[in-house]
Design an enzyme around this catalytic site. Structure first.
Site, mmCIF file in Angstrom:
data_model
loop_
_atom_site.group_PDB
_atom_site.id
_atom_site.type_symbol
_atom_site.label_atom_id
_atom_site.label_comp_id
_atom_site.label_asym_id
_atom_site.label_seq_id
_atom_site.Cartn_x
_atom_site.Cartn_y
_atom_site.Cartn_z
ATOM 1 N N LYS A 272 0.865 -1.191 0.000
ATOM 2 C CA LYS A 272 0.000 0.000 0.000
ATOM 3 C C LYS A 272 0.892 1.229 0.000
ATOM 4 C CE LYS A 272 -3.333 2.600 2.858
ATOM 5 N NZ LYS A 272 -4.301 2.572 3.978
ATOM 6 N N ASP A 277 -2.526 10.089 3.952
ATOM 7 C CA ASP A 277 -3.942 9.721 4.011
ATOM 8 C C ASP A 277 -4.669 10.713 4.904
ATOM 9 O OD1 ASP A 277 -6.419 8.568 4.194
ATOM 10 O OD2 ASP A 277 -5.771 6.833 5.388
ATOM 11 N N LYS A 284 -9.984 12.736 8.520
ATOM 12 C CA LYS A 284 -9.608 12.194 9.829
ATOM 13 C C LYS A 284 -9.678 13.330 10.842
ATOM 14 C CE LYS A 284 -6.574 8.490 8.239
ATOM 15 N NZ LYS A 284 -7.401 7.374 8.741
ATOM 16 N N ASP A 296 1.476 5.967 5.878
ATOM 17 C CA ASP A 296 0.516 5.107 5.184
ATOM 18 C C ASP A 296 1.081 4.480 3.907
ATOM 19 O OD1 ASP A 296 -1.933 3.931 5.498
ATOM 20 O OD2 ASP A 296 -3.066 5.485 4.454
ATOM 21 N N ASP A 355 -12.279 7.283 3.611
ATOM 22 C CA ASP A 355 -11.076 6.970 4.393
ATOM 23 C C ASP A 355 -10.685 5.497 4.278
ATOM 24 O OD1 ASP A 355 -8.915 7.449 5.991
ATOM 25 O OD2 ASP A 355 -10.051 7.667 7.861
ATOM 26 N N GLU A 357 -9.481 3.979 1.814
ATOM 27 C CA GLU A 357 -8.911 4.191 0.477
ATOM 28 C C GLU A 357 -7.846 3.161 0.108
ATOM 29 O OE1 GLU A 357 -7.740 5.545 3.143
ATOM 30 O OE2 GLU A 357 -5.643 5.029 2.842
ATOM 31 N N ARG A 359 -7.677 -0.050 0.472
ATOM 32 C CA ARG A 359 -8.214 -1.257 -0.177
ATOM 33 C C ARG A 359 -8.584 -0.971 -1.631
ATOM 34 N NH1 ARG A 359 -12.905 -1.743 4.228
ATOM 35 N NH2 ARG A 359 -11.277 -0.811 5.507
HETATM 36 N N1 BES Z 1 -4.402 4.311 6.788
HETATM 37 C C1 BES Z 1 -5.554 4.040 7.547
HETATM 38 C C2 BES Z 1 -5.333 2.967 8.615
HETATM 39 C C3 BES Z 1 -4.364 3.313 9.702
HETATM 40 C C4 BES Z 1 -4.813 3.801 10.909
HETATM 41 C C5 BES Z 1 -3.010 3.084 9.537
HETATM 42 C C6 BES Z 1 -3.914 4.093 11.908
HETATM 43 C C7 BES Z 1 -2.112 3.374 10.552
HETATM 44 C C8 BES Z 1 -2.560 3.878 11.744
HETATM 45 C C9 BES Z 1 -6.693 3.564 6.636
HETATM 46 O O1 BES Z 1 -6.690 4.111 5.365
HETATM 47 C C10 BES Z 1 -7.948 3.993 7.278
HETATM 48 O O2 BES Z 1 -8.192 5.163 7.354
HETATM 49 N N2 BES Z 1 -8.725 3.014 7.710
HETATM 50 C C11 BES Z 1 -9.966 3.282 8.348
HETATM 51 C C12 BES Z 1 -10.966 2.324 7.772
HETATM 52 C C13 BES Z 1 -12.380 2.690 8.100
HETATM 53 C C14 BES Z 1 -12.783 3.962 7.400
HETATM 54 C C15 BES Z 1 -13.264 1.546 7.651
HETATM 55 C C16 BES Z 1 -9.775 3.054 9.846
HETATM 56 O O3 BES Z 1 -9.017 2.163 10.229
HETATM 57 O O4 BES Z 1 -10.362 3.792 10.614
HETATM 58 ZN ZN ZN Z 2 -4.891 4.700 4.648
HETATM 59 MN MN MN Z 3 -7.743 5.943 5.291
#
Ligand code: BES
Ligand code: ZN
Ligand code: MN
Length: 503
Positions: A272, A277, A284, A296, A355, A357, A359
């Protein structure tokens, strides 16, 4: 970002302490409930040459040889300092225990301001080539200092720099292959650390592409960089949907290592590569997590680090390194929640959360990798906060429908000293990804969020053996320990390298 070689000088020499000239000796000692004794020949040496000072220091500090513990003393000899480092249980001495013990001993030697340090193999039951490589990795990874963003004056006035100049491994058999492997693996891990540690205004999608170019140039690998137009021609609507709000052009990176003979296996590593992000319009906003989101691209960093590690070691597998690099930003062109995207396998995705993104970018990368007809593919992604909730900061989640591949990865991670843990791919959890208007939504239930994320990815894998590692936790650490520094860890490089080298 250029690939940098380790700066610490590491060499191997016979265990002849009269011939060796250095300031500080590190001796390992196994754990014991009773009074811990120095192993021979050091017990004799301590009695005859060091007036028993080392044994005295050990007993005064009630040293038990626990892994991570050290005791040190000044001796009156040409060797001026001795550090005794705990090795833990004798029957549990893994490569990782050696890596950590060497780093812990060197940390102590550095605190004592030693410049030239000897590490003794005599206390290890069987100093194999694996032990030698682990010892060198521990030393090189500890010595790595990332000071790219500090000015010289600031570095000089802040005394926390690592001062050891050379490490001699005493009594190990000099095995060029082990030395070479440890150097390559440390170099790859250092690259991954530096990529993750650099902020989003430095490590951009273009910078990731330039890094891939530097690796290709250095090791003679093939490189294809697909720009926006080429990705569009392949129908990568999911990846390009994420990229569309950024002012930086997306880069789809495809680096290939081909062995000289017929490859034993064809593999793909997919990382990834979100260089930042923000969350997109589902910005966020909770806590300050947005400030960390330069990390990220930790999966991409591990993949490029693995390329750096394996290319000079010339394994027999053909390996494809794939990164769909972009940022997740907001602008008038941003994805709207509710938008529907079409991925390169023609599946449609309703974006119920911008968010989620990673995947989306991985969906098109997995489809691309499968078209290469590889035998197995592994993706690494800082995919979900939910995986951190499940496994904490030090352990990556392993998701795979393929048992053989899971076992290969677990044993590679074990040799590498990286922690991964199998997670269930509960099929019924995919129900929460059902959409009324498209083939699927990009976000499922909050509960088990790392699992529904993996199940989303699985929809883009048709027949190839595949595993997904959610590395959101371990790519970054707030505490220094053994050879790990506060900040980026370079997680994943060593597991991937061990996996490929075992093919
Ligand atoms: N990059 C984040 C996940 C992440 C969170 C990585 C904390 C490192 C530290 C990912 O893109 C994300 O935002 N995931 C969301 C998914 C949700 C919207 C279903 C999450 O984990 O909150
Ligand atoms: Zn992310
Ligand atoms: Mn995200």
């Amino acid at each position: 970002m250029q690939v940098q070689a380790p700066t610490l000088e590491v060499s191997v020499a016979p265990a002849d302490l009269d011939a060796w000239q250095g300031e500080c000796l590190i001796i390992g000692c196994h754990q014991s409930e009773d009074a811990v004794l120095l192993p021979e020949p050091f017990a004799t040496l301590d009695r005859d040459r060091w007036s028993g000072l080392v044994a005295e220091a050990m007993s005064e500090s009630e040293f038990k040889g626990k892994a991570g513990s050290t005791v040190s003393t000044r001796v009156s000899d040409s060797i001026r300092k001795v550090v005794v480092v705990g090795l833990g249980d004798a029957d549990k001495l893994s490569s990782e225990a050696v890596r950590r013990a060497v780093a812990n001993g060197l940390r102590q030697a550095d605190a004592l301001k030693a410049k030239t340090v000897g590490v003794c193999a005599a206390s290890l039951p069987s100093p194999t080539s694996e032990t030698l490589a682990a010892a060198i990795e521990g030393a090189l990874l500890l010595a790595h200092q990332d000071r790219r963003f500090k000015s010289a004056g600031e570095i000089a006035s802040n005394g926390s720099t690592f001062g050891i100049e050379s490490v001699t491994l005493l009594g190990f058999d000099s095995e060029p292959a082990a030395l070479e492997k440890a150097h390559a693996i440390a170099t790859g891990t250092m690259l991954a650390r530096e990529l993750v540690a650099a902020p989003a205004n430095v490590v951009t999608p273009m910078a990731l592409a330039d890094t891939a170019q530097a690796i290709a140039d250095e090791f003679g690998l093939e490189l294809e960089i697909l720009d926006h137009e080429a990705c569009e021609a392949l129908g990568m609507g999911a990846f390009l949907g994420v990229a569309q709000a950024s002012d930086m052009p997306p880069k789809f990176i495809h680096l290939t290592y081909r062995p000289e003979g017929t490859p034993t296996r064809k593999l793909a590593l997919i990382g990834k590569g979100l260089t930042f992000d923000s969350g997109g319009l589902n910005l966020k906003v909770q806590g300050n997590s947005i400030a960390m989101m330069k990390i990220d691209m930790g999966g991409a960093a591990a993949v490029l680090g693995a390329a750096t590690a394996i290319a000079p070691l010339k394994p027999n597998a053909e390996v494809h390194f794939i990164v769909a690099a972009t940022e997740n930003m907001i602008s008038g062109r941003a994805l709207h929640p509710g938008d529907i995207l079409t991925a390169s396998n023609q599946k449609t995705i309703e974006i119920n959360n911008t968010d989620a993104e990673g995947r989306l970018t991985l969906a098109d990368a997995l489809v691309f990798a499968e078209k290469l007809e590889v035998d197995a593919m592994v993706d690494l992604a800082t995919l979900t906060g939910a995986c951190i909730v499940a496994l904490g900061n030090d352990i990556a989640g392993l998701f795979s429908p393929d048992e053989a591949l899971s076992e290969e990865l677990k044993s590679a991670a074990d040799r590498a000293g990286e922690k991964i843990w199998p997670m269930p791919m509960e099929p019924s959890y995919a129900d929460s990804l059902k959409s009324d208007v498209a083939d699927m939504k990009n976000t499922g239930a909050r509960e088990g969020g790392s699992i529904s994320a993996a199940l989303f990815l699985q929809k883009f894998v048709e027949k190839t053996a595949w595993a997904h590692l959610d590395v959101a936790g371990p790519v970054w650490t707030e505490k220094a320990a053994a050879y790990t520094h506060k900040g980026a860890t370079g997680f994943g490089v060593r597991t991937l390298a061990e996996w490929i080298l075992a093919q």
